[in-house]
Design a protein around this motif. Structure first.
Motif, mmCIF file in Angstrom:
data_model
loop_
_atom_site.group_PDB
_atom_site.id
_atom_site.type_symbol
_atom_site.label_atom_id
_atom_site.label_comp_id
_atom_site.label_asym_id
_atom_site.label_seq_id
_atom_site.Cartn_x
_atom_site.Cartn_y
_atom_site.Cartn_z
ATOM 1 N N VAL A 25 0.841 -1.201 0.000
ATOM 2 C CA VAL A 25 0.000 0.000 0.000
ATOM 3 C C VAL A 25 0.875 1.249 0.000
ATOM 4 O O VAL A 25 2.046 1.211 0.373
ATOM 5 N N TRP A 26 0.277 2.355 -0.433
ATOM 6 C CA TRP A 26 0.881 3.684 -0.326
ATOM 7 C C TRP A 26 0.194 4.404 0.828
ATOM 8 O O TRP A 26 -1.020 4.327 0.981
ATOM 9 N N ILE A 27 0.970 5.152 1.604
ATOM 10 C CA ILE A 27 0.399 5.989 2.657
ATOM 11 C C ILE A 27 0.090 7.350 2.041
ATOM 12 O O ILE A 27 0.975 8.008 1.504
ATOM 13 N N ASP A 28 -1.184 7.750 2.089
ATOM 14 C CA ASP A 28 -1.609 9.032 1.541
ATOM 15 C C ASP A 28 -1.554 10.147 2.578
ATOM 16 O O ASP A 28 -1.235 11.286 2.257
ATOM 17 N N SER A 29 -1.890 9.825 3.822
ATOM 18 C CA SER A 29 -1.866 10.819 4.895
ATOM 19 C C SER A 29 -1.837 10.103 6.238
ATOM 20 O O SER A 29 -2.188 8.924 6.325
ATOM 21 N N VAL A 30 -1.411 10.841 7.260
ATOM 22 C CA VAL A 30 -1.341 10.304 8.619
ATOM 23 C C VAL A 30 -1.991 11.306 9.562
ATOM 24 O O VAL A 30 -1.682 12.497 9.513
ATOM 25 N N ASP A 31 -2.901 10.837 10.389
ATOM 26 C CA ASP A 31 -3.525 11.664 11.430
ATOM 27 C C ASP A 31 -2.927 11.225 12.760
ATOM 28 O O ASP A 31 -3.327 10.200 13.325
ATOM 29 N N SER A 32 -1.946 11.995 13.230
ATOM 30 C CA SER A 32 -1.233 11.598 14.447
ATOM 31 C C SER A 32 -2.116 11.654 15.690
ATOM 32 O O SER A 32 -1.909 10.891 16.632
ATOM 33 N N SER A 33 -3.119 12.520 15.701
ATOM 34 C CA SER A 33 -3.977 12.626 16.886
ATOM 35 C C SER A 33 -4.861 11.392 17.065
ATOM 36 O O SER A 33 -5.247 11.053 18.176
ATOM 37 N N LYS A 34 -5.176 10.713 15.950
ATOM 38 C CA LYS A 34 -6.022 9.514 16.017
ATOM 39 C C LYS A 34 -5.227 8.231 15.744
ATOM 40 O O LYS A 34 -5.786 7.143 15.812
ATOM 41 N N ALA A 35 -3.929 8.376 15.413
ATOM 42 C CA ALA A 35 -3.060 7.235 15.082
ATOM 43 C C ALA A 35 -3.632 6.404 13.940
ATOM 44 O O ALA A 35 -3.621 5.179 13.980
ATOM 45 N N VAL A 36 -4.139 7.097 12.922
ATOM 46 C CA VAL A 36 -4.655 6.421 11.734
ATOM 47 C C VAL A 36 -3.960 6.964 10.487
ATOM 48 O O VAL A 36 -3.437 8.079 10.490
ATOM 49 N N ALA A 37 -3.984 6.160 9.431
ATOM 50 C CA ALA A 37 -3.409 6.563 8.157
ATOM 51 C C ALA A 37 -4.407 6.258 7.048
ATOM 52 O O ALA A 37 -5.126 5.252 7.106
ATOM 53 N N LYS A 38 -4.449 7.141 6.057
ATOM 54 C CA LYS A 38 -5.230 6.863 4.857
ATOM 55 C C LYS A 38 -4.268 6.206 3.885
ATOM 56 O O LYS A 38 -3.196 6.742 3.586
ATOM 57 N N VAL A 39 -4.627 5.019 3.419
ATOM 58 C CA VAL A 39 -3.769 4.260 2.510
ATOM 59 C C VAL A 39 -4.576 3.792 1.313
ATOM 60 O O VAL A 39 -5.804 3.749 1.362
ATOM 61 N N HIS A 40 -3.853 3.447 0.239
ATOM 62 C CA HIS A 40 -4.504 2.795 -0.901
ATOM 63 C C HIS A 40 -3.592 1.701 -1.422
ATOM 64 O O HIS A 40 -2.366 1.788 -1.301
ATOM 65 N N ALA A 41 -4.205 0.668 -1.985
ATOM 66 C CA ALA A 41 -3.442 -0.442 -2.551
ATOM 67 C C ALA A 41 -2.646 0.059 -3.745
ATOM 68 O O ALA A 41 -3.147 0.867 -4.537
ATOM 69 N N GLU A 42 -1.395 -0.383 -3.887
ATOM 70 C CA GLU A 42 -0.554 0.049 -5.003
ATOM 71 C C GLU A 42 -1.220 -0.231 -6.340
ATOM 72 O O GLU A 42 -1.135 0.567 -7.256
ATOM 73 N N GLU A 43 -1.865 -1.378 -6.473
ATOM 74 C CA GLU A 43 -2.481 -1.760 -7.729
ATOM 75 C C GLU A 43 -3.846 -1.123 -7.946
ATOM 76 O O GLU A 43 -4.387 -1.198 -9.042
ATOM 77 N N ASN A 44 -4.427 -0.523 -6.898
ATOM 78 C CA ASN A 44 -5.773 0.015 -7.016
ATOM 79 C C ASN A 44 -5.889 1.319 -6.226
ATOM 80 O O ASN A 44 -6.383 1.318 -5.097
ATOM 81 N N PRO A 45 -5.482 2.450 -6.825
ATOM 82 C CA PRO A 45 -5.527 3.725 -6.103
ATOM 83 C C PRO A 45 -6.928 4.117 -5.623
ATOM 84 O O PRO A 45 -7.069 4.882 -4.676
ATOM 85 N N ALA A 46 -7.967 3.592 -6.258
ATOM 86 C CA ALA A 46 -9.330 3.911 -5.840
ATOM 87 C C ALA A 46 -9.712 3.204 -4.544
ATOM 88 O O ALA A 46 -10.700 3.557 -3.909
ATOM 89 N N ASP A 47 -8.921 2.214 -4.140
ATOM 90 C CA ASP A 47 -9.204 1.439 -2.937
ATOM 91 C C ASP A 47 -8.562 2.105 -1.721
ATOM 92 O O ASP A 47 -7.666 1.550 -1.099
ATOM 93 N N ALA A 48 -9.021 3.308 -1.385
ATOM 94 C CA ALA A 48 -8.473 4.043 -0.242
ATOM 95 C C ALA A 48 -9.279 3.723 1.009
ATOM 96 O O ALA A 48 -10.489 3.540 0.939
#
Length: 60
Positions: A25-48
């Motif tokens: 996966v690629w990491i698109d963003s990180v929310d440090s206050s919630k300890a979450v990351a928005k990611v998407h599969a390398e083969e499927n950018p729409a799968d965020a």
């Protein structure tokens, strides 16, 4: 993985391989206050999705 490392990977110039449940996966963003990351599969950018950074694994 921890929030700090996820932020480092996001800011890195070079590609650092990260997996979510064995899927690259690629990491698109990180929310440090919630300890979450928005990611998407390398083969499927729409799968965020939002996942906890603990679910992410850096591949060496």
């Amino acid at each position: 993985m921890n929030v700090h490392r996820a932020q480092e990977i996001l800011a890195a110039d070079e590609k650092i391989t990260v997996e979510l449940n064995g899927v690259p996966v690629w990491i698109d963003s990180v929310d440090s206050s919630k300890a979450v990351a928005k990611v998407h599969a390398e083969e499927n950018p729409a799968d965020a999705r939002l996942v906890t950074v603990q679910e992410l694994e850096e591949v060496h």
